[in-house]
Design an enzyme around this catalytic site. Structure first.
Site, PDB file in Angstrom:
ATOM      1  N   ASP A  67       0.802  -1.373   0.035  1.00  0.00           N
ATOM      2  CA  ASP A  67       0.200   0.019   0.040  1.00  0.00           C
ATOM      3  C   ASP A  67       0.988   1.230   0.007  1.00  0.00           C
ATOM      4  O   ASP A  67       2.115   1.137   0.356  1.00  0.00           O
ATOM      5  CB  ASP A  67      -0.914  -0.014   1.101  1.00  0.00           C
ATOM      6  CG  ASP A  67      -0.169  -0.264   2.525  1.00  0.00           C
ATOM      7  OD1 ASP A  67       0.875  -0.248   2.642  1.00  0.00           O
ATOM      8  OD2 ASP A  67      -0.997  -0.790   3.683  1.00  0.00           O
ATOM      9  N   ASN A 136      -7.322  -2.479  14.545  1.00  0.00           N
ATOM     10  CA  ASN A 136      -8.751  -2.746  14.174  1.00  0.00           C
ATOM     11  C   ASN A 136      -8.896  -3.915  13.268  1.00  0.00           C
ATOM     12  O   ASN A 136      -9.898  -4.405  12.633  1.00  0.00           O
ATOM     13  CB  ASN A 136      -9.373  -1.719  13.407  1.00  0.00           C
ATOM     14  CG  ASN A 136      -8.747  -1.308  12.240  1.00  0.00           C
ATOM     15  OD1 ASN A 136      -7.646  -2.089  11.482  1.00  0.00           O
ATOM     16  ND2 ASN A 136      -9.342  -0.091  11.568  1.00  0.00           N
ATOM     17  N   HIS A 138      -7.132  -4.631  10.240  1.00  0.00           N
ATOM     18  CA  HIS A 138      -7.009  -4.557   8.793  1.00  0.00           C
ATOM     19  C   HIS A 138      -5.628  -5.067   8.302  1.00  0.00           C
ATOM     20  O   HIS A 138      -4.644  -5.196   8.969  1.00  0.00           O
ATOM     21  CB  HIS A 138      -6.961  -2.738   8.422  1.00  0.00           C
ATOM     22  CG  HIS A 138      -5.921  -1.978   8.829  1.00  0.00           C
ATOM     23  ND1 HIS A 138      -5.839  -0.761   9.270  1.00  0.00           N
ATOM     24  CD2 HIS A 138      -4.417  -2.422   8.967  1.00  0.00           C
ATOM     25  CE1 HIS A 138      -4.798  -0.039   9.410  1.00  0.00           C
ATOM     26  NE2 HIS A 138      -3.832  -1.222   9.304  1.00  0.00           N
ATOM     27  N   GLU A 143      -9.688  -1.695   5.321  1.00  0.00           N
ATOM     28  CA  GLU A 143     -10.449  -1.803   6.438  1.00  0.00           C
ATOM     29  C   GLU A 143     -11.553  -2.305   6.707  1.00  0.00           C
ATOM     30  O   GLU A 143     -12.290  -2.686   5.964  1.00  0.00           O
ATOM     31  CB  GLU A 143     -10.632  -0.080   6.663  1.00  0.00           C
ATOM     32  CG  GLU A 143      -9.415   0.780   6.434  1.00  0.00           C
ATOM     33  CD  GLU A 143      -8.890   1.257   7.960  1.00  0.00           C
ATOM     34  OE1 GLU A 143      -8.616   0.253   8.517  1.00  0.00           O
ATOM     35  OE2 GLU A 143      -8.147   2.427   8.048  1.00  0.00           O
TER      36      GLU A 143
HETATM   37  C1  GLP Z   1      -0.171   0.109   8.642  1.00  0.00           C
HETATM   38  C2  GLP Z   1      -0.115  -0.388   7.322  1.00  0.00           C
HETATM   39  C3  GLP Z   1      -0.387  -2.033   7.723  1.00  0.00           C
HETATM   40  C4  GLP Z   1       0.289  -2.343   8.962  1.00  0.00           C
HETATM   41  C5  GLP Z   1      -0.359  -1.543   9.938  1.00  0.00           C
HETATM   42  C6  GLP Z   1       0.267  -1.832  11.584  1.00  0.00           C
HETATM   43  O1  GLP Z   1      -1.376   0.699   8.842  1.00  0.00           O
HETATM   44  N1  GLP Z   1      -0.868  -0.181   6.381  1.00  0.00           N
HETATM   45  O2  GLP Z   1       0.203  -2.756   6.453  1.00  0.00           O
HETATM   46  O3  GLP Z   1       0.446  -3.613   9.166  1.00  0.00           O
HETATM   47  O4  GLP Z   1       0.047  -0.250   9.874  1.00  0.00           O
HETATM   48  O5  GLP Z   1       1.430  -1.184  11.597  1.00  0.00           O
HETATM   49  P1  GLP Z   1       2.335  -1.504  13.015  1.00  0.00           P
HETATM   50  O6  GLP Z   1       3.205  -2.748  12.576  1.00  0.00           O
HETATM   51  O7  GLP Z   1       3.042  -0.235  13.078  1.00  0.00           O
HETATM   52  O8  GLP Z   1       1.464  -1.726  14.278  1.00  0.00           O
END
Ligand code: GLP
Length: 243
Positions: A67, A136, A138, A143
């Site tokens: 993404d 959440n 995702h 989402e």
């Molecule tokens: C972002 C990314 C996700 C990732 C998430 C969790 O929103 N789009 O791909 O898994 O963050 O991030 P973290 O690993 O910092 O908790």
């Protein structure tokens, strides 16, 4: 889903790096699906280390990131392109022409999404997709919602995601409210998936993930029907699971 519980974040990162090394040993021109966020940083550190020790050659590897924030170009220090260059690509012998991240400032977003999807197909599909998970549930930026999208698309970020990722931006105004993300179908097409989950703040979502239900309100729950998905947890993330 196969579950691996590791004592620490370092062990989780090392495990994931060795799984990727194994794949590259077998298939030096494989296609990796990569994720951002704080969780995979340890994995990328391990991959850089293995490369410096002469254990991994990335010269024939292709990568696709999950993404990118809509509105940020690759030079912005919070863009996912910048993150990948900074945490991995600048430190290994990968050809950057073979590293793909959606273009957050593409004029024609629909065309950008379509081309991204086609390119993944053209390169033979993703061999291992690395994933993190949002608080959440995702994956990528898919989402929780009444429906999920199959292919790469533009997604409105939820308030929860905005609050959670706001820490990286100097103000709420600066934080993008949309992202281009691989869809659930794009992710599920990967031949293998490795979902990394670390830390106490993910323990609740982990417990929900393993409750035996599949729901679009918890996008990661669909991974339960993938035939080669490994969830790697550290003990903190696994702390609310029944033994
Ligand atoms: C972002 C990314 C996700 C990732 C998430 C969790 O929103 N789009 O791909 O898994 O963050 O991030 P973290 O690993 O910092 O908790």
């Amino acid at each position: 889903m196969n579950i691996e519980i590791k004592k620490s974040y370092d062990e989780l990162s090392r495990f994931a790096a060795l799984e990727i090394k194994k794949l590259i040993d077998e298939k030096p021109n494989c296609v990796l699906g990569l994720a951002t966020g704080s969780t995979p940083i340890g994995l990328y550190k391990e991959l850089v280390k293995l490369h410096k020790e002469g254990e991994i050659d990335f010269s024939k590897i292709t990568t696709f990131n999950l993404d990118e924030y809509r509105g940020l170009d690759g030079d912005h220090n919070q863009s996912y392109r910048y993150f990948m260059d900074d945490n991995l690509f600048n430190h290994i012998n990968i050809d950057k022409n073979n590293t793909f991240v959606p273009n957050g400032v593409a004029q024609d977003v629909d065309d950008e999404c379509k081309k991204y999807e086609e390119l993944m197909e053209e390169k033979g599909g993703v061999d291992i997709q690395v994933l993190g998970i949002g608080v959440n549930g995702h994956i990528g930026f898919n989402e929780p919602n009444k429906h999920l999208y199959m292919d790469t698309h533009i997604e409105d970020l939820t308030d929860e995601t905005i609050s959670s990722n706001l820490r990286f931006f100097s103000s709420r105004e600066e934080m993008p409210t949309q992202a281009i993300t691989m869809g659930i179908g794009s992710i599920m097409k990967a031949k293998r998936i490795i979902l990394l989950i670390s830390g106490k703040n993910k323990a609740d979502i982990v417990a929900k993930l393993f409750s035996g239900k599949i729901t679009t309100e918890l996008p990661a729950s669909i991974l339960q029907i993938h035939n080669n998905c490994t969830v790697v947890l550290d003990e903190e993330a696994a702390s609310l699971l029944n033994k």
